[in-house]
Design a protein around this motif. Structure first.
Motif, PDB file in Angstrom:
ATOM      1  N   LEU A   1     -37.200  30.970  20.644  1.00  0.00           N
ATOM      2  CA  LEU A   1     -36.380  29.862  20.177  1.00  0.00           C
ATOM      3  C   LEU A   1     -35.472  30.255  19.015  1.00  0.00           C
ATOM      4  CD1 LEU A   1     -39.171  27.154  20.281  1.00  0.00           C
ATOM      5  CD2 LEU A   1     -37.159  27.219  21.757  1.00  0.00           C
TER       6      LEU A   1
ATOM      7  N   ARG B   1     -42.426  24.981  21.897  1.00  0.00           N
ATOM      8  CA  ARG B   1     -42.116  25.440  23.249  1.00  0.00           C
ATOM      9  C   ARG B   1     -41.196  24.424  23.911  1.00  0.00           C
ATOM     10  NH1 ARG B   1     -44.370  25.547  28.719  1.00  0.00           N
ATOM     11  NH2 ARG B   1     -44.170  27.640  29.622  1.00  0.00           N
ATOM     12  N   ALA B   2     -40.147  24.928  24.550  1.00  0.00           N
ATOM     13  CA  ALA B   2     -39.143  24.043  25.135  1.00  0.00           C
ATOM     14  C   ALA B   2     -38.943  24.356  26.610  1.00  0.00           C
ATOM     15  CB  ALA B   2     -37.813  24.187  24.390  1.00  0.00           C
TER      16      ALA B   2
ATOM     17  N   VAL C   1     -39.906  19.338  24.514  1.00  0.00           N
ATOM     18  CA  VAL C   1     -40.445  20.214  23.474  1.00  0.00           C
ATOM     19  C   VAL C   1     -41.887  19.815  23.181  1.00  0.00           C
ATOM     20  CG1 VAL C   1     -40.124  21.181  21.169  1.00  0.00           C
ATOM     21  CG2 VAL C   1     -38.134  20.434  22.496  1.00  0.00           C
TER      22      VAL C   1
ATOM     23  N   TYR D   1     -45.506  15.573  22.679  1.00  0.00           N
ATOM     24  CA  TYR D   1     -44.255  16.112  23.205  1.00  0.00           C
ATOM     25  C   TYR D   1     -43.114  15.185  22.809  1.00  0.00           C
ATOM     26  CZ  TYR D   1     -47.563  18.477  26.364  1.00  0.00           C
ATOM     27  OH  TYR D   1     -48.611  19.210  26.886  1.00  0.00           O
TER      28      TYR D   1
ATOM     29  N   ALA E   1     -36.146  24.710  16.258  1.00  0.00           N
ATOM     30  CA  ALA E   1     -37.010  24.145  17.296  1.00  0.00           C
ATOM     31  C   ALA E   1     -38.422  24.725  17.224  1.00  0.00           C
ATOM     32  CB  ALA E   1     -36.417  24.403  18.675  1.00  0.00           C
TER      33      ALA E   1
END
Length: 303
Positions: free
Chosen positions: A144, A126-127, A164, A102, A123
């Protein structure tokens, strides 16, 4: 194990789960399956097959239910496990000498008094977005690519964090050249680019530095510590029912990811990873969805 899963990408990202046997004739624990017996029946029509016996017995054990013993929030523990890098623009994890795990992006919202629209350019994958450490949005894969509507009011100078996750690199096809993880482009807030960021790399390979006295808030990313005693080691399976999304570590070894959406419901723990005496499990949960316990069971799944 760990973060070493790959991923497919056709119309959307489809990461491989941690349990990686692809419906093989042996389970990840080494057991014969029904498919193995069917193979023997078919092949046995054409040749003489020897009877195969294990040289050692595969023992599976249930170690029971484990209660959370200690917990600490990611935001509270952040500076114990990462050193920030400052830059005008966000930097992807690979350019910070990070390959897996991450990465957290932090900034001050000096000129904003509300947040209505946000877009993360370049990006992956997953954020989780927070303002003043409160969840604002969770965006995954195709989400995203678009500007999204959010609703957050705050005073000028508020802190925004974007956590992220690298969910596994695409390992074939045209998307293989677009696998920078984190944020490679920019962050667009309310229609304009936002500058001045701190980046915290989080490969999670140094969890021995966690200080569980630092504080904790429900509903936010955090680390949860469990211990259990082992007299005799056997294969076991970590059941994470009631937890949201994250990864699990046994005695510092990364067992892999969990996600409530499935399809995987339990993580395999081979007996050699256990030690006689006290063993430790740390769960990192990104979505703030937790249960008061986890279980170690002798069966791999519940269906």
């Amino acid at each position: 194990f760990g973060f070493m899963n790959g991923s497919n990408y056709y119309d959307e990202l489809t990461p491989d789960v941690t349990s990686y046997d692809y419906d093989a004739v042996l389970t990840e624990a080494g057991d014969f399956t029904e498919k193995y017996e069917k193979y023997r029946q078919v092949i046995g029509k054409y040749t003489q097959l020897p009877q195969v016996h294990f040289s050692s017995k595969i023992r599976k054990k249930t170690y029971g239910t484990l209660k959370v013993q200690e917990k600490v929030g990611l935001f509270e523990a952040l500076k114990d496990i990462s050193v920030p890098v400052k830059n005008t623009f966000p930097i992807p994890m690979e350019k910070l000498d990070q390959s897996y795990g991450y990465i957290l992006y932090r900034t001050a919202l000096e000129r904003e008094q509300n947040l209505e629209k946000i877009r993360l350019w370049g990006a992956n994958d997953r954020a989780n977005i927070f303002v003043e450490q409160k969840p604002v949005a969770a965006l995954y894969d195709r989400q995203l690519l678009e500007e999204v509507q959010v609703n957050a009011d705050f005073e000028a100078g508020a802190t925004m964090d974007i956590l992220v996750e690298n969910m596994g690199r695409v390992n074939f096809g045209p998307r293989i050249e677009y696998q920078r993880k984190g944020i490679e482009g920019c962050v667009q807030l309310n229609g304009h680019m936002h500058y001045n960021w701190e980046m915290y790399t989080l490969p999670l390979d140094n969890l021995e530095k966690l200080d569980f006295t630092k504080g904790y808030e429900e509903g936010r990313p955090g680390f949860y510590r469990f211990t259990f005693e082992v007299e005799e080691a056997g294969d076991t399976f970590l059941d994470f029912a009631g937890w949201g999304k994250g990864c699990a570590f046994l005695n510092g070894f990364n067992l892999g990811r969990f996600w409530e959406i499935g399809p995987q419901k339990r993580l395999y723990i081979p007996a050699p990873l256990l030690k006689k005496g006290t063993n430790e499990i740390i769960m990192f949960e990104t979505d703030g969805k937790t249960a008061p316990e986890i279980s170690l069971k002798a069966e791999p799944d519940v269906g």
